[in-house]
Design an enzyme around this catalytic site. Structure first.
Site, PDB file in Angstrom:
ATOM      1  N   LYS A 125       0.826  -1.204   0.000  1.00  0.00           N
ATOM      2  CA  LYS A 125       0.000   0.000   0.000  1.00  0.00           C
ATOM      3  C   LYS A 125       0.864   1.258   0.000  1.00  0.00           C
ATOM      4  CE  LYS A 125      -3.893  -2.240   0.158  1.00  0.00           C
ATOM      5  NZ  LYS A 125      -3.325  -3.535  -0.219  1.00  0.00           N
ATOM      6  N   ASP A 126       0.272   2.320  -0.513  1.00  0.00           N
ATOM      7  CA  ASP A 126       0.923   3.609  -0.736  1.00  0.00           C
ATOM      8  C   ASP A 126       1.431   4.242   0.557  1.00  0.00           C
ATOM      9  OD1 ASP A 126       1.659   6.074  -1.793  1.00  0.00           O
ATOM     10  OD2 ASP A 126      -0.133   6.235  -3.031  1.00  0.00           O
ATOM     11  N   ARG A 127       2.548   4.929   0.451  1.00  0.00           N
ATOM     12  CA  ARG A 127       3.078   5.712   1.567  1.00  0.00           C
ATOM     13  C   ARG A 127       2.274   6.989   1.775  1.00  0.00           C
ATOM     14  NH1 ARG A 127       7.718   6.694  -0.606  1.00  0.00           N
ATOM     15  NH2 ARG A 127       9.102   5.336   0.580  1.00  0.00           N
TER      16      ARG A 127
END
Length: 357
Positions: free
Chosen positions: A82-84
């Site tokens: 998942k995205d930072r």
């Protein structure tokens, strides 16, 4: 055709001017919730942690979890990366014997929301999809247009492009991947090399999909297509395009594109000719991808539970996509901007082929 990622080089499905706007003013503007593939049993030898994180890559959280609890990397399970630059929730598994150490785990911006048991380790790709809730700012009055575009995408499907996260900061990963394929790269890390080659695979797929949109065969089929059934996942060869295309137009089946590799055969007939045209744009052949396994990827996906909420300065989009799809493909259609192309790569997503950001 350039290997550097640009949305402008890829044909959109919708033809309006878009709402414009900006994303990710704060991490809370971009929320991602993992949708599990199956219910958890509540018993077993693996402890599942439901984590919420802000400002961290999944890989960083996994490293901290392993270090602080003393868990080996190979014993930690995760379904997707998942995205930072978002608030994200996802499940992570560890052997249940480490449950007593959970009180020692502490990372700023990370919370354990829940824990439960299950019989097996969580595996990469063991998710149904992701739920996105995205705030678009600086787009006053854009909610009505966003809603109309979202209706079109829900009816006809979203072009299932690989988003800019696949291509790194400046969109340059595929260029280095091409050097790897040609034996010109000095990089030795096998994980990095695999990821860079996957960027080239992704660039060819994107070009093939863009050509389908340009030629008017996005929601129909060509002879030689390998089509996939959306309800069962079954894949079949299209021999009579005229007979099968009505099923595609109803959204029952869609064409797939080739992620070239030793286990995946190129398309044939009319679809094969279009695929060869996409390869020729980069002066490539299927044989150069012999080091990769290969796969097939749907050319379109259908957002579910889609909605738009207006605000004074913009709107909020909410939608669910199946695993392997990028929210940026939806946002590009709605906003018609170079969505996220300046965002740095979540570099630890090395084996996350196609996973939603």
């Amino acid at each position: 055709m350039s290997l550097v990622f640009e949305w402008a080089a890829l044909r959109a499905l919708t033809e309006d001017g878009g709402t414009g706007g900006t994303l990710r003013g704060v991490p809370q503007d971009f929320r991602v919730e993992e949708v599990p593939a199956y219910p958890l049993s509540g018993e077993g030898d693996h402890l599942y942690l439901h984590l919420e994180k802000t400002g961290h890559t999944t890989a960083h959280v996994l490293r901290e979890l392993g270090t602080q609890l003393g868990v080996r990397d190979r014993d930690i399970g995760v379904a997707g990366l998942k995205d930072r630059h978002a608030v994200t929730t996802q499940w992570i598994s560890v052997p249940a014997k480490y449950e007593r150490r959970l009180g020692e785990f502490a990372v700023d911006g990370v919370r354990i929301l829940d824990t439960t048991r299950h019989g097996n380790k969580l595996g990469m790709g063991h998710l149904r999809g992701n739920r996105f809730v995205v705030r678009v700012r600086d787009a006053a009055g854009g909610a009505a247009q966003a809603g109309a575009t979202l209706d079109t995408l829900s009816a006809h499907g979203v072009p299932n492009y690989f988003g800019p996260q696949r291509f790194g900061l400046g969109g340059l990963n595929a260029e280095e991947g091409l050097r790897v394929l040609r034996g010109e790269s000095r990089l030795r890390d096998p994980r990095v090399r695999r990821f860079l080659i996957s960027s080239v695979q992704s660039a060819v797929f994107n070009a093939f999909l863009s050509l389908r949109l340009e030629r008017g065969v996005f929601a129909s089929l060509l002879a030689g297509d390998m089509a996939k059934k959306h309800d069962t996942g079954g894949v079949f060869l299209v021999e009579d395009a005229a007979a099968e295309s009505p099923r595609a137009e109803r959204g029952e089946v869609s064409a797939t594109g080739t992620l070239f590799g030793k286990k995946t055969k190129p398309l044939t007939l009319d679809a094969g000719a279009l695929e060869a045209e996409a390869l020729a744009l980069f002066d490539l052949s299927p044989a150069v991808f012999a080091s990769r396994r290969g796969d097939r990827r749907l050319t379109r996906v259908f957002p579910e539970e889609a909605s738009v909420t207006p605000h004074d300065d913009g709107y909020t989009l909410a939608f669910t996509l199946p695993k392997g799809s990028f929210a940026t493909s939806v946002l590009r259609e709605v906003m018609k901007t170079e969505v996220d192309t300046a965002e740095p790569e979540d570099a630890e997503g090395m084996d996350d082929v196609g996973e939603a950001e």
